[in-house]
Design a protein around this motif. Structure first.
Motif, PDB file in Angstrom:
ATOM      1  N   GLY A 237      12.755  -2.091 -13.331  1.00  0.00           N
ATOM      2  CA  GLY A 237      12.194  -0.917 -12.652  1.00  0.00           C
ATOM      3  C   GLY A 237      10.741  -1.143 -12.265  1.00  0.00           C
ATOM      4  O   GLY A 237      10.312  -0.812 -11.158  1.00  0.00           O
ATOM      5  N   ARG A 238       9.983  -1.734 -13.161  1.00  0.00           N
ATOM      6  CA  ARG A 238       8.570  -2.037 -12.873  1.00  0.00           C
ATOM      7  C   ARG A 238       8.455  -3.020 -11.711  1.00  0.00           C
ATOM      8  O   ARG A 238       7.590  -2.889 -10.859  1.00  0.00           O
ATOM      9  CB  ARG A 238       7.879  -2.603 -14.110  1.00  0.00           C
ATOM     10  N   ARG A 239       9.343  -4.000 -11.657  1.00  0.00           N
ATOM     11  CA  ARG A 239       9.322  -4.956 -10.540  1.00  0.00           C
ATOM     12  C   ARG A 239       9.615  -4.255  -9.223  1.00  0.00           C
ATOM     13  O   ARG A 239       9.006  -4.573  -8.185  1.00  0.00           O
ATOM     14  CB  ARG A 239      10.331  -6.078 -10.783  1.00  0.00           C
ATOM     15  N   LEU A 240      10.536  -3.293  -9.214  1.00  0.00           N
ATOM     16  CA  LEU A 240      10.825  -2.526  -8.004  1.00  0.00           C
ATOM     17  C   LEU A 240       9.598  -1.724  -7.560  1.00  0.00           C
ATOM     18  O   LEU A 240       9.236  -1.726  -6.386  1.00  0.00           O
ATOM     19  CB  LEU A 240      12.021  -1.594  -8.236  1.00  0.00           C
ATOM     20  N   VAL A 241       8.946  -1.047  -8.509  1.00  0.00           N
ATOM     21  CA  VAL A 241       7.762  -0.241  -8.189  1.00  0.00           C
ATOM     22  C   VAL A 241       6.623  -1.126  -7.700  1.00  0.00           C
ATOM     23  O   VAL A 241       5.913  -0.788  -6.744  1.00  0.00           O
ATOM     24  CB  VAL A 241       7.347   0.605  -9.417  1.00  0.00           C
ATOM     25  N   THR A 242       6.438  -2.278  -8.314  1.00  0.00           N
ATOM     26  CA  THR A 242       5.393  -3.210  -7.904  1.00  0.00           C
ATOM     27  C   THR A 242       5.643  -3.718  -6.493  1.00  0.00           C
ATOM     28  O   THR A 242       4.720  -3.829  -5.683  1.00  0.00           O
ATOM     29  CB  THR A 242       5.315  -4.387  -8.896  1.00  0.00           C
ATOM     30  N   ARG A 243       6.889  -4.012  -6.175  1.00  0.00           N
ATOM     31  CA  ARG A 243       7.240  -4.484  -4.824  1.00  0.00           C
ATOM     32  C   ARG A 243       6.967  -3.395  -3.795  1.00  0.00           C
ATOM     33  O   ARG A 243       6.457  -3.672  -2.711  1.00  0.00           O
ATOM     34  CB  ARG A 243       8.699  -4.920  -4.800  1.00  0.00           C
ATOM     35  N   LEU A 244       7.293  -2.132  -4.112  1.00  0.00           N
ATOM     36  CA  LEU A 244       7.003  -1.033  -3.193  1.00  0.00           C
ATOM     37  C   LEU A 244       5.496  -0.930  -2.947  1.00  0.00           C
ATOM     38  O   LEU A 244       5.059  -0.770  -1.804  1.00  0.00           O
ATOM     39  CB  LEU A 244       7.534   0.300  -3.726  1.00  0.00           C
ATOM     40  N   ALA A 245       4.717  -1.035  -3.999  1.00  0.00           N
ATOM     41  CA  ALA A 245       3.256  -0.966  -3.850  1.00  0.00           C
ATOM     42  C   ALA A 245       2.753  -2.067  -2.935  1.00  0.00           C
ATOM     43  O   ALA A 245       1.917  -1.825  -2.051  1.00  0.00           O
ATOM     44  CB  ALA A 245       2.586  -1.054  -5.216  1.00  0.00           C
ATOM     45  N   ALA A 246       3.266  -3.275  -3.084  1.00  0.00           N
ATOM     46  CA  ALA A 246       2.838  -4.391  -2.246  1.00  0.00           C
ATOM     47  C   ALA A 246       3.238  -4.162  -0.790  1.00  0.00           C
ATOM     48  O   ALA A 246       2.442  -4.396   0.124  1.00  0.00           O
ATOM     49  CB  ALA A 246       3.434  -5.703  -2.764  1.00  0.00           C
ATOM     50  N   GLU A 247       4.450  -3.692  -0.568  1.00  0.00           N
ATOM     51  CA  GLU A 247       4.915  -3.483   0.806  1.00  0.00           C
ATOM     52  C   GLU A 247       4.174  -2.344   1.491  1.00  0.00           C
ATOM     53  O   GLU A 247       3.846  -2.439   2.670  1.00  0.00           O
ATOM     54  CB  GLU A 247       6.424  -3.233   0.814  1.00  0.00           C
TER      55      GLU A 247
ATOM     56  N   GLY B 110       1.176   2.388 -13.674  1.00  0.00           N
ATOM     57  CA  GLY B 110      -0.135   2.561 -13.067  1.00  0.00           C
ATOM     58  C   GLY B 110      -0.346   3.871 -12.331  1.00  0.00           C
ATOM     59  O   GLY B 110      -1.439   4.119 -11.814  1.00  0.00           O
ATOM     60  N   TYR B 111       0.663   4.718 -12.248  1.00  0.00           N
ATOM     61  CA  TYR B 111       0.489   6.019 -11.612  1.00  0.00           C
ATOM     62  C   TYR B 111      -0.395   6.893 -12.496  1.00  0.00           C
ATOM     63  O   TYR B 111      -0.455   6.700 -13.712  1.00  0.00           O
ATOM     64  CB  TYR B 111       1.836   6.710 -11.404  1.00  0.00           C
ATOM     65  N   ARG B 112      -1.040   7.862 -11.872  1.00  0.00           N
ATOM     66  CA  ARG B 112      -1.870   8.818 -12.611  1.00  0.00           C
ATOM     67  C   ARG B 112      -1.429  10.229 -12.281  1.00  0.00           C
ATOM     68  O   ARG B 112      -1.023  10.500 -11.148  1.00  0.00           O
ATOM     69  CB  ARG B 112      -3.345   8.654 -12.223  1.00  0.00           C
ATOM     70  N   ILE B 113      -1.535  11.110 -13.243  1.00  0.00           N
ATOM     71  CA  ILE B 113      -1.207  12.513 -12.991  1.00  0.00           C
ATOM     72  C   ILE B 113      -2.345  13.121 -12.183  1.00  0.00           C
ATOM     73  O   ILE B 113      -3.516  12.964 -12.518  1.00  0.00           O
ATOM     74  CB  ILE B 113      -1.004  13.274 -14.317  1.00  0.00           C
ATOM     75  N   GLU B 114      -1.990  13.824 -11.113  1.00  0.00           N
ATOM     76  CA  GLU B 114      -2.985  14.493 -10.270  1.00  0.00           C
ATOM     77  C   GLU B 114      -3.049  15.957 -10.698  1.00  0.00           C
ATOM     78  O   GLU B 114      -2.160  16.742 -10.383  1.00  0.00           O
ATOM     79  CB  GLU B 114      -2.603  14.393  -8.792  1.00  0.00           C
ATOM     80  N   TRP B 115      -4.084  16.296 -11.404  1.00  0.00           N
ATOM     81  CA  TRP B 115      -4.189  17.654 -11.941  1.00  0.00           C
ATOM     82  C   TRP B 115      -4.492  18.684 -10.860  1.00  0.00           C
ATOM     83  O   TRP B 115      -4.294  19.865 -11.054  1.00  0.00           O
ATOM     84  CB  TRP B 115      -5.235  17.695 -13.046  1.00  0.00           C
ATOM     85  N   ASN B 116      -4.942  18.231  -9.686  1.00  0.00           N
ATOM     86  CA  ASN B 116      -5.228  19.173  -8.607  1.00  0.00           C
ATOM     87  C   ASN B 116      -3.984  19.469  -7.770  1.00  0.00           C
ATOM     88  O   ASN B 116      -4.041  20.244  -6.832  1.00  0.00           O
ATOM     89  CB  ASN B 116      -6.338  18.625  -7.695  1.00  0.00           C
ATOM     90  N   ARG B 117      -2.855  18.859  -8.088  1.00  0.00           N
ATOM     91  CA  ARG B 117      -1.603  19.095  -7.378  1.00  0.00           C
ATOM     92  C   ARG B 117      -0.796  20.154  -8.119  1.00  0.00           C
ATOM     93  O   ARG B 117      -1.008  20.409  -9.309  1.00  0.00           O
ATOM     94  CB  ARG B 117      -0.786  17.799  -7.308  1.00  0.00           C
ATOM     95  N   PRO B 118       0.161  20.774  -7.428  1.00  0.00           N
ATOM     96  CA  PRO B 118       0.989  21.793  -8.096  1.00  0.00           C
ATOM     97  C   PRO B 118       1.718  21.217  -9.307  1.00  0.00           C
ATOM     98  O   PRO B 118       2.140  20.067  -9.297  1.00  0.00           O
ATOM     99  CB  PRO B 118       1.993  22.197  -7.016  1.00  0.00           C
ATOM    100  N   GLN B 119       1.855  22.023 -10.334  1.00  0.00           N
ATOM    101  CA  GLN B 119       2.577  21.646 -11.543  1.00  0.00           C
ATOM    102  C   GLN B 119       3.798  22.544 -11.686  1.00  0.00           C
ATOM    103  O   GLN B 119       3.786  23.690 -11.251  1.00  0.00           O
ATOM    104  CB  GLN B 119       1.677  21.828 -12.782  1.00  0.00           C
TER     105      GLN B 119
END
Length: 146
Positions: free
Chosen positions: A95-105, A130-139
């Motif tokens: 799963g991490r490899r898939l997410v890393t590939r998406l980030a690169a592309e 490596g994602y971060r929670i965005e506290w200024n976005r709707p929860q």
């Protein structure tokens, strides 16, 4: 007494299962599927050498101009729709490899970020990637009536 650097697992079944998972992890290849996928969408698959699909990631672009209803200079962002890995091959880094590939592309395509919405174990998975929670976005909130 010092713990040995190498130990021997006496359970043959566990040893065989561990070795099989390691071989499969090393054999998995990630590729982007473009046939039948609309422009601005990503479909990444994790496959074994025999073509067996063992993981998939889907994402799509969205226009911030359309989202906010004003001209922001054709700004776009990518939204991660989902990541799945076959249960027998989870916790091997596929799963991490898939997410890393998406980030690169998406970086190569000039897109500044990838957004995601997750629940349950998906939150910890994305935070580990490596994602971060965005506290200024709707929860998501819930009020239960008792």
């Amino acid at each position: 007494m010092r713990v040995p650097e190498v130990t021997y697992d006496l359970d043959r079944g566990r040893r065989d299962e561990r070795r099989l998972r390691e071989r499969l992890r090393d054999a998995v290849r990630i590729r982007r599927v473009t046939d039948g996928v609309p422009a601005g969408c990503w479909r990444l698959v994790a496959e074994l050498p025999d073509g067996e699909l063992v993981g998939e990631l889907r994402a799509h672009e969205r226009s911030l101009d359309l989202l906010y209803g004003e001209d922001l200079g054709d700004r776009r962002e990518v939204v991660l729709d989902g990541v799945v890995v076959a249960p027998r091959l989870r916790l091997l880094g596929i799963g991490r490899r898939l997410v890393t590939r998406l980030a690169a592309e998406t970086r190569r395509a000039g897109l500044p970020a990838v957004r995601a919405t997750a629940e349950f174990g998906g939150i910890q998975f994305l935070l580990a990637c490596g994602y971060r929670i965005e506290w200024n976005r709707p929860q998501a909130l819930r009020l239960e009536h008792h």
